[in-house]
Design a protein around this motif. Structure first.
Motif, short mmCIF file in Angstrom:
data_model
loop_
_atom_site.label_atom_id
_atom_site.label_comp_id
_atom_site.label_asym_id
_atom_site.label_seq_id
_atom_site.Cartn_x
_atom_site.Cartn_y
_atom_site.Cartn_z
N ILE A 168 -68.93 -21.86 6.69
CA ILE A 168 -69.50 -21.00 7.73
C ILE A 168 -68.50 -20.71 8.77
O ILE A 168 -67.47 -21.10 8.87
CB ILE A 168 -70.14 -22.25 8.54
CG1 ILE A 168 -71.40 -22.80 7.81
CG2 ILE A 168 -70.82 -21.73 9.99
CD1 ILE A 168 -72.22 -24.07 8.38
N ILE A 169 -68.67 -19.59 9.27
CA ILE A 169 -67.78 -18.73 10.13
C ILE A 169 -67.69 -19.39 11.22
O ILE A 169 -68.67 -19.47 12.10
CB ILE A 169 -67.99 -17.25 10.33
CG1 ILE A 169 -68.12 -16.47 8.94
CG2 ILE A 169 -66.98 -16.48 11.12
CD1 ILE A 169 -66.80 -16.24 8.25
N SER A 170 -66.51 -20.20 11.88
CA SER A 170 -66.52 -20.73 13.07
C SER A 170 -65.94 -19.73 14.07
O SER A 170 -66.33 -20.11 15.31
CB SER A 170 -65.68 -21.91 12.85
OG SER A 170 -64.28 -22.02 12.47
N ASP A 171 -64.90 -19.10 13.63
CA ASP A 171 -64.22 -18.41 14.65
C ASP A 171 -64.00 -17.02 14.08
O ASP A 171 -63.76 -16.91 12.75
CB ASP A 171 -62.68 -19.02 14.90
CG ASP A 171 -63.00 -20.04 15.92
OD1 ASP A 171 -63.65 -19.98 16.89
OD2 ASP A 171 -62.42 -21.09 15.39
N LYS A 172 -64.15 -15.86 14.93
CA LYS A 172 -64.23 -14.42 14.48
C LYS A 172 -63.26 -13.69 15.52
O LYS A 172 -63.69 -13.59 16.70
CB LYS A 172 -65.47 -13.88 14.42
CG LYS A 172 -65.52 -12.28 14.03
CD LYS A 172 -66.72 -11.73 13.99
CE LYS A 172 -67.13 -11.52 15.49
NZ LYS A 172 -66.43 -10.34 16.32
N THR B 156 -61.99 -17.75 10.77
CA THR B 156 -61.81 -19.18 10.51
C THR B 156 -63.21 -19.71 9.95
O THR B 156 -64.28 -19.47 10.30
CB THR B 156 -61.52 -20.06 11.74
OG1 THR B 156 -60.24 -19.58 12.46
CG2 THR B 156 -61.22 -21.43 11.16
N ILE B 157 -63.00 -20.20 8.67
CA ILE B 157 -64.32 -20.67 7.89
C ILE B 157 -64.16 -22.34 7.65
O ILE B 157 -63.23 -22.83 7.24
CB ILE B 157 -64.33 -20.05 6.42
CG1 ILE B 157 -64.35 -18.36 6.43
CG2 ILE B 157 -65.42 -20.52 5.69
CD1 ILE B 157 -64.15 -17.58 5.33
N ILE B 158 -65.26 -23.08 8.03
CA ILE B 158 -65.42 -24.39 7.81
C ILE B 158 -65.84 -24.43 6.33
O ILE B 158 -66.99 -24.06 5.80
CB ILE B 158 -66.47 -25.02 8.77
CG1 ILE B 158 -66.00 -24.55 10.16
CG2 ILE B 158 -66.61 -26.37 8.45
CD1 ILE B 158 -67.16 -25.25 11.08
N LYS B 159 -64.79 -24.92 5.53
CA LYS B 159 -65.00 -24.97 4.16
C LYS B 159 -66.44 -25.85 3.81
O LYS B 159 -66.46 -26.90 4.19
CB LYS B 159 -63.94 -25.91 3.39
CG LYS B 159 -64.08 -25.88 1.92
CD LYS B 159 -62.74 -26.28 1.27
CE LYS B 159 -62.96 -26.23 -0.24
NZ LYS B 159 -61.60 -26.91 -1.00
N ASP B 160 -67.27 -25.13 3.03
CA ASP B 160 -68.68 -25.74 2.69
C ASP B 160 -69.33 -26.02 3.78
O ASP B 160 -70.44 -26.99 3.82
CB ASP B 160 -68.43 -26.83 1.48
CG ASP B 160 -67.85 -26.57 0.27
OD1 ASP B 160 -68.13 -25.35 0.10
OD2 ASP B 160 -67.01 -27.25 -0.10
N GLY B 161 -69.03 -25.77 5.16
CA GLY B 161 -69.89 -26.08 6.36
C GLY B 161 -69.79 -27.67 6.47
O GLY B 161 -70.68 -28.07 7.58
N ILE B 162 -68.64 -28.39 6.13
CA ILE B 162 -68.81 -29.73 6.17
C ILE B 162 -68.14 -30.19 7.46
O ILE B 162 -66.84 -29.64 7.88
CB ILE B 162 -67.98 -30.45 5.17
CG1 ILE B 162 -68.79 -30.36 3.69
CG2 ILE B 162 -67.82 -31.97 5.17
CD1 ILE B 162 -67.99 -30.92 2.40
N LEU B 163 -68.92 -30.94 8.36
CA LEU B 163 -68.24 -31.37 9.60
C LEU B 163 -68.13 -32.90 9.42
O LEU B 163 -68.39 -33.58 8.77
CB LEU B 163 -69.27 -31.25 10.76
CG LEU B 163 -69.71 -29.58 10.99
CD1 LEU B 163 -70.75 -29.49 12.00
CD2 LEU B 163 -68.46 -28.82 11.44
N GLU B 164 -67.24 -33.27 10.51
CA GLU B 164 -66.59 -34.69 10.50
C GLU B 164 -66.54 -35.17 11.87
O GLU B 164 -66.43 -34.21 12.96
CB GLU B 164 -65.66 -35.26 9.70
CG GLU B 164 -64.51 -34.66 10.24
CD GLU B 164 -63.30 -34.99 9.22
OE1 GLU B 164 -63.47 -35.71 8.25
OE2 GLU B 164 -61.99 -34.61 9.69
N TRP B 165 -66.78 -36.36 12.34
CA TRP B 165 -66.87 -37.03 13.61
C TRP B 165 -65.46 -37.76 13.66
O TRP B 165 -65.36 -38.77 12.76
CB TRP B 165 -68.14 -37.73 13.82
CG TRP B 165 -68.27 -38.43 15.21
CD1 TRP B 165 -68.17 -37.84 16.34
CD2 TRP B 165 -68.26 -39.82 15.53
NE1 TRP B 165 -68.24 -38.67 17.50
CE2 TRP B 165 -68.35 -39.90 16.84
CE3 TRP B 165 -68.41 -41.25 14.63
CZ2 TRP B 165 -68.35 -41.17 17.58
CZ3 TRP B 165 -68.52 -42.19 15.38
CH2 TRP B 165 -68.37 -42.34 16.64
#
Length: 426
Positions: free
Chosen positions: A237-241, A256-265
């Motif tokens: 997912i594109i997080s920054d452009k 900036t791309i979030i790899k595979d769209g995986i988020l963590e807390w």
């Protein structure tokens, strides 16, 4: 001689102050002060006297009876037990007993949601302006997808020039090869000198080197042309452009791309609580609008930070409401245990403290179940739906006023009724 008068002397027996009556007159008899009563009054007086005697006897008997009754009542009250039913109940109430429920044991912490892995995408060409930007922030992309395109007019010309150079080098090599093939056999018959043969060999070698160099330049120009397209190196997912049309590429990242769209807390907790949290422990992170996302502890930092706290990383499930950079409260789900709960409606808050109204001394009299109110201060834990956890348990058989406890005081007499039968007054 004496001066006393002679008693026989009639004139001497009278006082000088009293006039002497003439002999032919006598004193008047005194008049009576009472008048003669009428004849009809005597029977009336007798009748009144008789009625008075009878009334006196009747009143005397009533007073004796009243005194005897009062004495008997006092004796009965002295020997009979106290009857609480004579007191009026102030309210009719429902009661409920504390229940045991399986309550999740949690550890609450604050943390930040961020990308587990990111990829910064920069331009591979310099000094060239961006012609097109094909994606925006939040877009989900795949590896190899074109994100932006640079102006390639100059690059196209450079590729054409490099192709021409290759063609020219190939022609030169062909001539050199043909000359060497024709002349070098003459050396065997000593028709040419060795120096001349070496010159033909060198010309061929130079032509081969020139061809390789021109091909390398062509390959480089084609690579530059390919690099005019910004390609996503990973899916995510594109997080920054940062890329904008007309922007001249430099060394800074464009996307900036979030790899595979995986988020963590990422949450920081006290090391003293770390023993309850392990890799694989489930977590629940709160999101805006009463939403939440589940996750699982993926790793634990080996060292404490500057605040002497340990950072816990929990990988989150995919949720469109979760965004990188959000600061959210979450819970580590450490299992469940049986805990005592009561309805929220049974809690009475007063002066900053929480109380429950216990019904004690429960007795049944005249088909009524009555009890006395005992106000007890309690400490509350987590609220679960319509119930709340009691951190200090009550006896299992306790009877707690289910609702309306704020209208009661310590020692009040209440009537206990079944559900759906509560009245404002007994």
């Amino acid at each position: 001689m004496t001066d006393l008068p002679d008693p026989s002397d009639k004139h001497a027996s009278h006082s000088p102050s009293e006039p002497e009556l003439p002999p032919y007159r006598t004193p008047d008899a005194p008049k009576s002060t009472s008048s003669k009563l009428p004849s009809w009054l005597l029977p009336v007086l007798a009748l009144v006297l008789i009625i008075g005697v009878l009334l006196g006897k009747y009143w005397g008997r009533d007073e004796a009876t009243a005194a005897e009754t009062a004495t008997t009542s006092e004796a009965q009250n002295a020997t009979a037990p106290a009857n609480t039913d004579n007191d009026q109940a102030v309210l009719s109430v429902e009661t409920v007993q504390p229940s045991q429920d399986n309550v999740g044991n949690t550890l609450t912490a604050d943390g930040t949601i961020g990308a587990k892995d990111i990829a910064n995408v920069s331009a591979k060409v310099n000094g060239v302006a961006i012609e097109q930007v094909l994606v925006e922030e939040g877009a989900r992309v795949k590896a190899g997808q074109v994100l932006a395109i640079f102006d390639t007019d100059a690059m196209d010309q450079q590729v054409l020039q490099a192709e021409a150079d290759v063609a020219e080098a190939e022609a030169t090599l062909a001539n050199a090869s043909a000359d060497a093939a024709r002349v070098l056999p003459l050396l065997d018959i000593d028709a040419i000198s060795k120096q001349e043969a070496d010159r033909y060999r060198t010309s061929k070698i130079r032509a081969e080197a020139a061809l390789r160099a021109s091909k390398a330049r062509l390959s480089n120009q084609r690579l530059t042309l390919d690099n005019a397209k910004v390609i996503a190196p990973v899916s995510g997912i594109i997080s920054d452009k940062m890329a904008e049309v007309g922007m001249v590429a430099g060394g800074e990242p464009l996307f900036t791309i979030i790899k595979d769209g995986i988020l963590e807390w990422r949450a920081d907790i006290d090391p003293k609580l770390l023993g309850d949290v392990n890799v694989g422990t489930p977590v629940k992170v709160n999101l805006p609008k009463d939403q939440s996302v589940m996750g699982q502890v993926s790793r634990i930092a080996p060292t404490a930070d500057n605040n002497r706290l340990i950072t816990i990383y929990a990988r989150l499930e995919t949720n469109t409401a979760a965004r990188a950079g959000m600061y959210q409260t979450g819970e580590f789900l450490l299992g469940s245990e049986s805990m005592q709960t009561i309805p929220n409606s049974a809690i009475v808050s007063n002066d900053g403290y929480d109380y429950v109204m216990l019904v004690t001394d429960i007795k049944t009299q005249n088909n009524k179940t009555l009890g006395r109110i005992q106000q007890l201060r309690v400490t509350l834990g987590e609220r679960i739906g319509n119930n709340v956890v009691l951190t200090e348990t009550l006896p299992a058989d306790s009877r707690v006023v289910q609702q309306g406890g704020s209208f009661l005081n310590e020692g009040d007499l209440v009537r206990i009724v079944e559900s759906n039968a509560v009245q404002a007054t007994p």
